[in-house]
Design an enzyme around this catalytic site. Structure first.
Site, mmCIF file in Angstrom:
data_model
loop_
_atom_site.group_PDB
_atom_site.id
_atom_site.type_symbol
_atom_site.label_atom_id
_atom_site.label_comp_id
_atom_site.label_asym_id
_atom_site.label_seq_id
_atom_site.Cartn_x
_atom_site.Cartn_y
_atom_site.Cartn_z
ATOM 1 N N TYR A 82 -2.888 -9.421 -9.638
ATOM 2 C CA TYR A 82 -4.076 -9.772 -9.198
ATOM 3 C C TYR A 82 -4.801 -10.917 -9.297
ATOM 4 C CZ TYR A 82 -8.450 -7.154 -7.520
ATOM 5 O OH TYR A 82 -9.523 -6.680 -7.008
ATOM 6 N N VAL A 184 -10.869 2.861 3.222
ATOM 7 C CA VAL A 184 -11.965 1.815 3.740
ATOM 8 C C VAL A 184 -12.084 2.066 5.259
ATOM 9 C CG1 VAL A 184 -12.296 -0.522 4.211
ATOM 10 C CG2 VAL A 184 -11.504 0.169 1.875
ATOM 11 N N ASP A 205 2.893 1.741 14.237
ATOM 12 C CA ASP A 205 3.759 2.665 14.790
ATOM 13 C C ASP A 205 4.502 3.532 13.918
ATOM 14 O OD1 ASP A 205 3.837 1.945 17.912
ATOM 15 O OD2 ASP A 205 3.463 0.152 16.802
ATOM 16 N N GLY A 274 -8.004 -7.836 2.586
ATOM 17 C CA GLY A 274 -6.708 -7.484 2.078
ATOM 18 C C GLY A 274 -5.578 -8.183 3.043
ATOM 19 N N GLY A 275 -4.378 -7.890 2.280
ATOM 20 C CA GLY A 275 -3.203 -8.507 3.017
ATOM 21 C C GLY A 275 -1.962 -7.711 2.941
ATOM 22 N N LEU A 300 -15.039 -7.414 -3.127
ATOM 23 C CA LEU A 300 -16.255 -6.449 -3.852
ATOM 24 C C LEU A 300 -16.380 -6.878 -5.239
ATOM 25 C CD1 LEU A 300 -18.333 -4.406 -3.519
ATOM 26 C CD2 LEU A 300 -16.416 -2.628 -4.199
#
Length: 359
Positions: A82, A184, A205, A274-275, A300
């Site tokens: 993180y 989210v 998909d 995000g990623g 956040l």
């Protein structure tokens, strides 16, 4: 020795009928916690431990945890990947709801029996008792379903703040997002529906894509597309009578982010929070120069919401949850089965609902 900010633990047997008056209020009860002594694979480095009672100072509130989720960010923190690496040893969990067990001599706002959540992002919710200064707790309505009280302050709050803090959306406007099946994403769909805002949603998909589309439409989505359905010359033709989006939300990156950008109208904004694909975001020169697209980031933990804004947002979201207008799927798991919940959250047993520990 574990610090007050990280560690307290549950008695091995807790009698819910025990009167608060029968337990000394100068120290917390002993507590059971999930701790880690080093960063690494969470299913390997985490363990249960017993923590002795901690002194309750005059401004402190001792909270018996009721429920706490296992979030992806919790896993990343333990792994040490993180952006902010918490110190070790540490106690897991950054979100949850608890019941006030005892208060210090000068505490006036909170009382035993109140339900509270952290009003700041502090580590250590994966334990049975937590002691913190009264200023770090926020009282909530006890009629709130426990699983929503435990999970409101990260994903739903992120969804709300991203919808309000970047673009002034009004009824009739449109938002586009990838990662629409995430919590989210589901919250964005429902918050948009509640405000008369259209939502365009992009999903991966999968064999069950039709079922996923149906589920999101029931939540209030206007349009749901798989990534392959957007491999067309002009995706704008898929909008029918829905206005082009002013705001886009991206949690995946790579091609999924490019698709969000293609939907945006002149002067639109894409916010990345995000990623998941671990692929970079690419944007054409045309989008920058001739469409004046803006790219923003959202985290956040670094938003530093003032208390009034935080509490107003939390109250609003929990009111929606109590009214049944904000829903997402969760799975309650006994705290003693923490490692089972952890493995599910890590994807070791396929796709599962959000794991919420119940103490």
């Amino acid at each position: 020795m574990l610090s007050k900010h990280s560690h307290f633990v549950v008695p091995l047997c807790h009698d819910k009928q025990t009167s608060f008056l029968n337990i000394p209020t100068t120290v917390s009860p002993s507590s059971t916690a999930v701790v880690y002594d080093q960063h690494g694979p969470p299913d390997i480095v985490t363990r249960f431990t017993e923590i002795p009672p901690v002194e309750i100072n005059e401004n402190d509130v001792c909270v018996r945890m009721l429920a706490a989720p296992v979030n992806p960010a919790d896993i990343n923190r333990i792994e040490g990947v993180y952006p902010v690496r918490p110190p070790v040893p540490g106690t897991g969990g950054w979100e949850g709801v608890g019941e006030v067990h005892a208060v210090g001599s000068t505490v006036k706002v909170l009382s035993p029996g109140d339900w509270v959540i952290h009003s700041a992002y502090l580590p250590g919710t994966w334990q049975t008792y937590v002691v913190e200064d009264e200023s770090l707790w926020y009282k909530i309505d006890k009629s709130t379903p426990i699983e929503y009280a435990a999970t409101v302050s990260v994903n739903p709050l992120s969804a709300l703040r991203m919808m309000e803090d970047f673009v002034a959306l009004k009824p009739g406007d449109t938002i586009v997002q990838n990662g629409a099946t995430s919590i989210v994403g589901q919250c964005v769909i429902q918050l948009a529906r509640d405000r008369g805002i259209h939502s365009i949603n992009i999903i991966r998909d999968k064999p069950e894509s039709d079922e996923v589309k149906e589920k999101l439409i029931k939540l209030g989505a206007d349009k749901v597309f798989t990534e392959s359905e957007l491999e067309v010359k002009s995706i704008k033709n898929l909008l029918d009578d829905i206005p082009e989006p002013l705001l886009g939300l991206n949690c995946i990156g790579g091609n999924a982010a490019t698709m969000v950008i293609k939907f945006l109208k002149q002067g639109g904004t894409m916010v990345t929070y995000g990623g998941m694909s671990k692929k970079p975001i690419t944007i054409s020169t045309t989008s920058f120069i001739f469409k004046d697209i803006s790219l923003k980031g959202y985290w956040l933990q670094e938003k530093n919401l003032d208390k009034a804004q935080y509490r107003c947002s939390i109250d609003y979201l929990l009111a929606l949850a109590r009214a049944g207008r904000l829903k997402y799927e969760m799975e309650m798991v006994p705290f003693k089965d923490f490692h089972t919940a952890l493995e599910r959250a890590m994807g070791k047993h396929g796709s599962r609902r959000k794991q919420v520990l119940k103490f």
